[in-house]
Enzyme design. Structure first.
Site, short mmCIF file in Angstrom:
data_model
loop_
_atom_site.label_atom_id
_atom_site.label_comp_id
_atom_site.label_asym_id
_atom_site.label_seq_id
_atom_site.Cartn_x
_atom_site.Cartn_y
_atom_site.Cartn_z
N THR A 139 0.87 -1.18 0.00
CA THR A 139 0.00 0.00 0.00
C THR A 139 0.91 1.23 0.00
O THR A 139 1.32 1.70 -1.04
CB THR A 139 -0.97 0.00 1.20
OG1 THR A 139 -0.23 -0.24 2.40
CG2 THR A 139 -2.02 -1.07 1.04
N LYS A 165 4.03 -6.88 4.16
CA LYS A 165 3.80 -5.49 3.79
C LYS A 165 3.59 -4.69 5.07
O LYS A 165 3.17 -5.22 6.10
CB LYS A 165 2.60 -5.32 2.84
CG LYS A 165 1.23 -5.66 3.41
CD LYS A 165 0.55 -4.61 4.25
CE LYS A 165 0.47 -3.27 3.53
NZ LYS A 165 -0.21 -2.25 4.44
N THR A 176 1.20 -2.95 12.27
CA THR A 176 0.28 -2.80 11.15
C THR A 176 0.87 -3.42 9.92
O THR A 176 1.74 -2.84 9.31
CB THR A 176 0.01 -1.34 10.89
OG1 THR A 176 -0.94 -0.97 11.81
CG2 THR A 176 -0.54 -1.07 9.54
N GLU A 259 6.87 5.14 7.42
CA GLU A 259 6.59 6.33 6.61
C GLU A 259 7.47 7.50 7.04
O GLU A 259 7.39 7.98 8.17
CB GLU A 259 5.11 6.69 6.72
CG GLU A 259 4.22 5.66 6.04
CD GLU A 259 2.76 5.77 6.39
OE1 GLU A 259 1.96 5.14 5.68
OE2 GLU A 259 2.43 6.44 7.37
N ASN A 381 0.89 11.35 6.47
CA ASN A 381 -0.34 11.01 7.18
C ASN A 381 -1.32 12.17 7.28
O ASN A 381 -2.51 11.96 7.52
CB ASN A 381 0.01 10.45 8.55
CG ASN A 381 0.54 9.03 8.43
OD1 ASN A 381 -0.21 8.09 8.25
ND2 ASN A 381 1.86 8.89 8.49
N THR A 386 -8.66 8.39 5.82
CA THR A 386 -9.10 7.23 6.63
C THR A 386 -8.01 6.18 6.68
O THR A 386 -8.30 5.02 6.83
CB THR A 386 -10.41 6.61 6.13
OG1 THR A 386 -10.21 6.01 4.85
CG2 THR A 386 -11.51 7.64 6.09
#
Length: 386
Positions: A139, A165, A176, A259, A381, A386
């Site tokens: 993603t 991932k 996550t 990230e 972010n 969402t």
């Protein structure tokens, strides 16, 4: 190891990249660890049901770009439909299919696209290619995550191969992420379950990027039994170490890809009262935004590390604590004189940073992985929906 894969571009991702992955293998024992988030996604709820019903599965289907989370009864219906589409293609029982999703929360799956993508993937099966498979489940990941190794028991070889991932919303239980590991050993399900749980604790449950636990976290281990290696009480420790090797390498890749991250930080706790306390201390440091931003700023601020430990109220005698940043002893019962310029340079030039703390109060130990917190993380972010 005879595992087949099919991938497709169903149009779920706005980027148009691969977003459907189907894997097919002989009916195999498996173990699955799923998120503890109360807002569990529809596929997590479905997979819990499957896990309570059957000891073997023979296929998994994964979509990326849409988490199918917070989608109510319709989301569950769509999950079951995904399993049924795979089952029909392979002429197997739908209870042999597990379903996984990752992506945006709170949006219903575009089932017309999903169905077309699954059918396309099922009709174009090929030998498992770890890189291609891991690409299909990405993603916000910036690179595909895969790793494999071999082991040998009594002169017989076995293989362990894995993909994963994850890049943001990384925090136990689990992080996550999605992670899938396949091995060709023969092993009883009860022993695989026990081993998988231990491995998860030392790998995917010991990483953090931003302290946010996801709705879709899933870790699946499948043992096809195709090799001549049988895991039992005499060799299970060796097998667990090899399985942990794969899981840890995948977990580290997830943290490296946090990230906006610029550094992978390994926190090693030594001489805690026990392993439980060691993990608690390591996690407190990993979760500290003050510590993580200091690492981004190349600041060897040991006070932020010790204050994170102190807030746990564990009655630690800090006069006995030694704290190292790489090879630099920053604190030894009191502030230590160290070459600050060289310590700053260590942080600047290294992409992998090591923190070691010695507490002198027992034999507990733990290793935790985290990353720094950068401007880029906020940017990514702040613009994510969402």
């Amino acid at each position: 190891m005879n595992i087949k894969m099919g991938i497709a571009k169903a149009g779920i991702k706005p980027s148009g990249d691969y977003d459907i992955l189907v894997l097919k293998f002989k009916p195999s024992v498996y173990s699955v660890v799923l998120t503890q988030n109360s807002l569990a996604a529809a596929p997590v709820i479905y997979d819990r049901m499957i896990a309570s019903m059957t000891d073997k599965i023979s296929s998994i289907v994964i979509n990326s770009g849409n988490a199918n989370a917070a989608t109510g009864e319709k989301g569950l219906e769509n999950t079951e439909k995904m399993a049924n589409i795979v089952a029909e293609n392979f002429d197997i029982d739908s209870e042999q299919v597990m379903v996984f999703s990752t992506g945006i929360i709170g949006v219903q799956l575009p089932m017309e696209k999903v169905e077309k993508g699954i059918n396309e993937a099922c009709n174009n099966m090929q030998d498992l290619d770890l890189k291609k498979a891991s690409t299909a489940i990405m993603t916000t990941d910036s690179f595909p995550k895969y790793y494999e190794t071999t082991g040998e028991i009594d002169g017989k070889q076995f293989v362990i191969r894995g993909i994963a991932k994850g890049a943001g919303m990384i925090h136990p239980n689990m992080a996550t992420m999605l992670a899938y590991i396949f091995t060709d050993v023969k092993i009883d399900k009860w022993l695989l379950d026990k081993t998988t749980k231990l491995v998860a604790e030392r790998s995917f449950n010991s990483i953090d990027v931003d302290g946010c636990e996801s709705t879709n976290d899933s870790f699946l281990v499948v043992a096809t039994g195709e090799s001549d290696v049988e895991i039992n009480d005499t060799n299970r420790t060796y097998f667990a170490k090899k399985l942990l090797e794969v899981a840890t390498e995948l977990a580290k890749m997830i943290v490296k890809d946090g990230e906006g991250a610029t550094k992978l930080i390994q926190i090693n706790i030594h001489q805690a009262r026990d392993n439980k306390e060691a993990k608690k201390i390591a996690e407190a440091i990993a979760l500290s935004n003050l510590f993580k931003t200091a690492m981004f700023g190349n600041d060897p601020n040991w006070g932020r590390i010790l204050s994170a430990v102190g807030q746990l109220h564990l009655d630690i005698d800090f006069n006995k604590v030694d704290l190292y940043l790489g090879e630099f002893l920053l604190y030894s019962g009191k502030p230590n004189q160290f070459d600050r310029e060289k310590a700053v340079e260590y942080l600047k030039i290294n992409k992998e940073i090591t923190i070691d703390l010695y507490f002198g109060r027992g034999d507990g130990n733990w290793t935790y992985y985290t990353c720094d917190l950068s401007y880029k993380y906020v940017e990514i972010n702040a613009e994510y929906t969402t």
